[in-house]
Design a protein around this motif. Structure first.
Motif, short mmCIF file in Angstrom:
data_model
loop_
_atom_site.label_atom_id
_atom_site.label_comp_id
_atom_site.label_asym_id
_atom_site.label_seq_id
_atom_site.Cartn_x
_atom_site.Cartn_y
_atom_site.Cartn_z
N ASP A 98 0.86 -1.18 0.00
CA ASP A 98 0.00 0.00 0.00
C ASP A 98 0.90 1.23 0.00
OD1 ASP A 98 -1.73 2.15 0.70
OD2 ASP A 98 -3.13 0.74 1.59
N LEU A 99 0.61 2.18 -0.88
CA LEU A 99 1.43 3.38 -0.98
C LEU A 99 1.52 4.16 0.32
CD1 LEU A 99 0.30 4.68 -4.49
CD2 LEU A 99 2.63 4.07 -3.84
N LYS A 100 0.50 4.08 1.16
CA LYS A 100 0.51 4.92 2.36
C LYS A 100 1.60 4.50 3.34
CE LYS A 100 -2.97 2.60 5.26
NZ LYS A 100 -4.28 2.78 5.91
N TYR A 101 2.13 3.28 3.21
CA TYR A 101 3.18 2.84 4.13
C TYR A 101 4.59 3.16 3.63
CZ TYR A 101 -0.76 0.32 6.10
OH TYR A 101 -1.98 0.01 6.64
N GLU A 102 4.65 3.82 2.49
CA GLU A 102 5.97 4.16 1.94
C GLU A 102 6.77 5.06 2.87
OE1 GLU A 102 8.05 3.69 -1.10
OE2 GLU A 102 7.04 1.90 -0.43
N LEU A 103 6.09 5.89 3.64
CA LEU A 103 6.79 6.78 4.57
C LEU A 103 7.63 6.00 5.58
CD1 LEU A 103 4.09 9.49 5.37
CD2 LEU A 103 6.23 9.82 4.12
N LEU A 104 7.18 4.79 5.92
CA LEU A 104 7.93 3.97 6.86
C LEU A 104 9.20 3.41 6.23
CD1 LEU A 104 5.19 1.82 8.61
CD2 LEU A 104 6.88 3.22 9.78
N ARG A 105 9.20 3.27 4.91
CA ARG A 105 10.35 2.67 4.24
C ARG A 105 11.42 3.70 3.89
NH1 ARG A 105 11.62 0.43 0.46
NH2 ARG A 105 10.51 1.72 -1.02
N ARG A 106 10.99 4.85 3.41
CA ARG A 106 11.97 5.84 2.98
C ARG A 106 11.36 7.23 3.03
NH1 ARG A 106 16.98 5.68 0.10
NH2 ARG A 106 17.85 7.75 0.49
N GLU A 107 11.94 8.09 3.84
CA GLU A 107 11.50 9.48 3.88
C GLU A 107 11.95 10.18 2.60
OE1 GLU A 107 11.62 13.29 6.96
OE2 GLU A 107 13.25 11.82 7.00
N LEU A 108 11.06 10.93 1.99
CA LEU A 108 11.37 11.66 0.78
C LEU A 108 11.42 13.16 1.08
CD1 LEU A 108 8.96 9.83 -1.72
CD2 LEU A 108 11.37 9.33 -1.26
N ALA A 109 12.32 13.86 0.39
CA ALA A 109 12.44 15.30 0.59
C ALA A 109 12.79 15.95 -0.75
CB ALA A 109 13.51 15.59 1.64
N PRO A 110 12.08 17.06 -1.08
CA PRO A 110 10.92 17.59 -0.38
C PRO A 110 9.79 16.55 -0.30
CG PRO A 110 11.69 19.10 -2.10
CD PRO A 110 12.40 17.81 -2.30
N ALA A 111 8.84 16.77 0.61
CA ALA A 111 7.74 15.83 0.80
C ALA A 111 7.08 15.54 -0.55
CB ALA A 111 6.72 16.42 1.77
N HIS A 112 6.83 14.26 -0.79
CA HIS A 112 6.40 13.84 -2.12
C HIS A 112 5.55 12.59 -2.01
CE1 HIS A 112 6.93 13.57 -6.53
NE2 HIS A 112 6.98 12.26 -6.35
N THR A 113 4.50 12.51 -2.81
CA THR A 113 3.63 11.34 -2.83
C THR A 113 4.06 10.40 -3.95
OG1 THR A 113 1.77 12.61 -1.97
CG2 THR A 113 1.27 10.53 -3.05
N VAL A 114 4.32 9.16 -3.60
CA VAL A 114 4.73 8.17 -4.58
C VAL A 114 3.54 7.76 -5.43
CG1 VAL A 114 5.71 5.86 -4.90
CG2 VAL A 114 6.53 7.31 -3.04
N SER A 115 3.76 7.65 -6.73
CA SER A 115 2.71 7.15 -7.62
C SER A 115 3.33 6.12 -8.56
CB SER A 115 2.07 8.29 -8.43
OG SER A 115 3.02 8.93 -9.23
N ILE A 116 2.55 5.12 -8.91
CA ILE A 116 3.04 4.05 -9.77
C ILE A 116 2.90 4.49 -11.23
CG2 ILE A 116 2.69 1.66 -10.49
CD1 ILE A 116 1.60 1.11 -7.67
#
Length: 768
Positions: A190-208
């Motif tokens: 689930d994309l919402k758990y990506e924050l637990l795997r890798r912090e992105l900066a600037p804040a960014h939403t992963v999309s497939i």
């Protein structure tokens, strides 16, 4: 002119015996290929100071000096990079040779050399000739054959200039491995758990990306990439991609202090690149002094010149700047591939033919027989001018900020924060590296082949951000996200956590004046802001059993100082590395989504715990459960490892520097091992000491340099364990104890000071 300089060198050489310390040893060598007399003065730290009649001879003598110290290391580097291991070591290396050849530069060599200064090819030819001159001495019995060659029944090979720049697999680059790990995690995740795997900066939403099935990425898709970029292993163990492990921390620190804030009244520039430790290590200190070129600093021993350091007027320093320079491209079944057939020589056996496959995107690093898909590596290192660190050659002759920006404009790989200072008092930051411009997407996941996700070119280097003579009088970088707010171009989203830059900024900012000793102390600072953040989350919690209460008591007032004698540091590191992240993932991520989730690290977990949004409606209770439960487990494990009494726990009992060569030699390994010694710090402290699964030190600063800009004789440096790769040399391990205790040696510049530090003087003349 050359004759006059040669005559002066002869007079200087004749006077050396009186100028050098009484204990300095002198010898003479006649070297075919040298054009005029010169000197290699080895100082008491094993650093070669090279005096030559011209720049060409300077690089020739640097090649000779490097081969004298590191012949096995550089020969292995070349054989690995060119895919020539099998010729020396046998058929077990055929797969690695094939993989390495996939990653060579395969463009026009004229275009490659045109990307560098006009003298660069000649300098590199001279450097290779100097290596070959030492190889000739070995072959003739005038110099010893390093023991590794005897142990493997192999011999060093001759070099060509093209070898140096064609090898691309030594460049740190991103983000191929994280693309694959992310895709694997999103297969059923689930994309919402990506924050637990890798912090992105600037804040960014992963999309497939449209058209990508994350489940189409095989688990073994990076096996060839790992082989092609990995070290040579003689123990038969499988080579894996180290950066897939979130606990492997490689990075760097640098900072520049302007004259107004400097205790010397001159700029101070400090650099301590962090890479995997080895014996011998990756870096080599050297100094070249010729009429037209004078440089001193550190580089990789198989490359001419220096990667960072100074000339007469300018100093520069480097850290990785996380430009995303790679994409994994997924080709559908029946994609037409270009085939190249090459012959691999095999020791003791007939040659083997291997097939290398390519598309317009790059080399095919994997083919999936089940689905028929193939996977190409699209990378900036296939373009001319992307040889690792080689564009430092533009900085060797720089005098001004504008000159330095020319080096930035040409910089290809690896992508770097380039810090600058000169004798006029200018300081600056100018990150450099090839930046791909993507037609679509953000580079966070593999992409389907085709026009939609193509690269449209490279960003104009003049559009990169810069900082020149800032008002606060200093600049520092530590691989953190440091792109200015509002910067319009996509460079990268995956950076190191801010722990090191936070501590560096605290220390530099707290001092009205910052001196050379301050810089050396800061490079060895073992304080972890990451640990302080974790401990802050424990405030107000009450332990539910003896383990939890004991852990809270030990960490409650701890300031994050990770000295080797610290009990709190031992507990914290065991908690951070083995328990906190695993407990958080188990508590937050549903079981079905954990199948391919992979590992994460405390740097990604802490922001989620601090923010609380992903923890659900009762975030405080779940956070407390994660923290206390994992902390109790960590306390119990620390007791098992270090004994039942926390008063006797020591971080240094687990965290030790212990360097062992990769090639075992029966009966000789004890003398070649360096260590173990207890040591402080961690991957989240300025004294970067990344750890492996057993807490042994595996990465960090092998070399540290602090430069007094303009008063170069005051500069200091340290290398570890020593400058030489020969265990019989006094410079094999002589710097290890100083490095481990935060001490340095002089890195001198002027001839009088070089002679004061001289241990051995090699007088060289042209030979036949």
């Amino acid at each position: 002119m050359i004759r006059a300089v040669a005559a002066a060198l002869l007079l200087t050489t004749a006077a050396t015996a009186q100028e050098a310390p009484p204990g300095a040893f002198s010898e003479s060598r006649a070297l075919p290929g040298l054009t005029a007399p010169g000197e290699i003065i080895i100082d008491r730290a094993g650093i070669p100071h090279i005096y030559a009649a011209n720049a060409r001879d300077g690089f020739f003598l640097q090649g000779y000096a490097v081969a004298r110290d590191r012949l096995w290391q550089i020969d292995l580097w070349r054989k690995r990079g060119l895919g020539r291991l099998s010729a020396s070591f046998g058929a077990q290396f055929i797969a690695q040779d094939r993989a390495a050849r996939l990653l060579l530069y395969r463009g026009e060599m004229a275009a490659e050399w045109a990307a560098y200064p006009s003298q660069a090819k000649g300098w590199t030819e001279a450097f290779a000739a100097g290596i070959n001159a030492y190889v000739a001495d070995v072959e003739a019995g005038r110099a010893p054959l390093p023991i590794e060659f005897s142990a493997t029944n192999t011999r060093p090979e001759r070099w060509q200039a093209d070898d140096v720049v064609r090898i691309r697999s030594n460049a740190l680059a991103s983000n191929l491995t994280s693309e694959v790990v992310r895709a694997r995690a999103l297969c059923g995740g689930d994309l919402k758990y990506e924050l637990l795997r890798r912090e992105l900066a600037p804040a960014h939403t992963v999309s497939i990306p449209k058209g990508l099935d994350p489940c189409s990425i095989p688990a073994d898709v990076l096996d060839d990439y790992a082989l092609g970029t990995g070290d040579v292993r003689f123990d038969g163990q499988k080579i894996v991609v180290a950066s897939l492990d979130p606990d492997i921390q490689e990075g760097s620190n640098n900072w520049v202090i302007g004259a107004g804030k400097s205790a010397t009244g001159r700029p101070i520039l400090a650099n301590d690149p962090h890479r995997a430790h080895a014996v011998p290590n990756l870096r080599y200190l050297s100094h070249i002094d010729t009429p037209e070129l004078k440089i001193a600093g550190s580089g990789e021993p198989a490359l001419p010149g220096i990667s960072f350091g100074h000339n007469e007027n300018v100093a520069w320093a480097i850290t990785i700047f996380a430009i995303d320079q790679q994409d994994l491209v997924v080709n559908p079944k029946a994609t037409k591939l270009t085939e190249v057939r090459e012959r691999i020589e095999v020791k003791g056996e007939p040659p083997r033919e291997v097939v290398l496959k390519f598309t317009d995107d790059g080399p095919i690093i994997h083919e999936d027989p089940t689905s028929g898909r193939s996977f190409a590596l699209r990378a900036t290192w296939t373009k001319p001018g992307a040889s690792a660190y080689f564009n430092a050659s533009w900085a060797w002759t720089a005098k001004t900020w504008d000159d330095f920006l020319v080096a930035r404009d040409h910089w290809g790989a690896p992508p770097l924060n380039l810090l600058f200072a000169n004798r006029a008092g200018d300081i600056g930051w100018a990150p450099g590296g090839f930046v791909p411009v993507r037609a679509a997407g953000d580079g966070l996941l593999p992409v389907p082949a085709g026009k939609v996700h193509r690269w449209t070119g490279l960003l104009d280097a003049k559009l990169m951000p810069v900082k020149h003579n800032p008002a606060d009088g200093w600049i520092a970088t530590a691989n953190e996200m440091n792109i200015p707010a509002g910067y319009p171009h996509m460079l990268g989203l995956e950076w190191a956590d801010r722990s090191r830059i936070t501590r560096i900024s605290e220390v530099v900012g707290s001092k009205p004046k910052f001196g050379l000793t301050d810089a050396m102390a800061l490079q060895n600072d073992p304080t972890s802001p990451m640990a302080r953040r974790a401990v802050a989350l424990l405030q107000g919690l009450a332990g539910r059993d003896a383990n939890e209460r004991g852990a809270l008591a030990l960490l409650g007032n701890w300031n994050g100082h990770e000295g080797p004698d610290s009990a709190a540091a031992a507990l914290y590191e065991i908690w951070a590395a083995r328990h906190l992240a695993a407990s958080a993932v188990k508590a937050i991520v549903p079981e079905a989504a954990r199948r391919n989730f992979g590992r994460t690290s405390i740097g990604n977990i802490l922001p989620v715990l601090e923010d609380g949004k992903l923890l659900g409606p009762d975030s405080a209770a779940l956070r407390a459960e994660i923290l206390l439960g994992s902390l109790g487990l960590a306390f119990a494990e620390t007791a098992r490892l270090l004994g039942p009494d926390p008063a006797t726990w020591r971080w240094g009992a687990l965290h030790r520097a212990d360097f062992q060569p990769s090639l075992p030699i029966a009966g000789r390994d004890a003398e070649r091992r360096v260590g173990p010694v207890p040591i402080g710090g961690s991957g989240s402290t300025p004294m970067a000491m990344g750890t492996g699964p057993d807490f042994r030190v595996v990465s960090g600063a092998s070399v540290r340099v602090v430069m007094d800009v303009g008063a170069w004789d005051n500069s200091m440096a340290i290398n570890t364990p020593g400058q030489s790769g020969d265990p019989a040399s006094p410079h094999y391990r002589d710097l290890f104890a100083r490095w481990a205790t935060g001490n340095y040696v002089p890195f001198v510049w002027s001839r009088p000071r070089v002679l004061q530090e001289a241990e051995r003087i090699i007088n060289v003349t042209p030979g036949r």
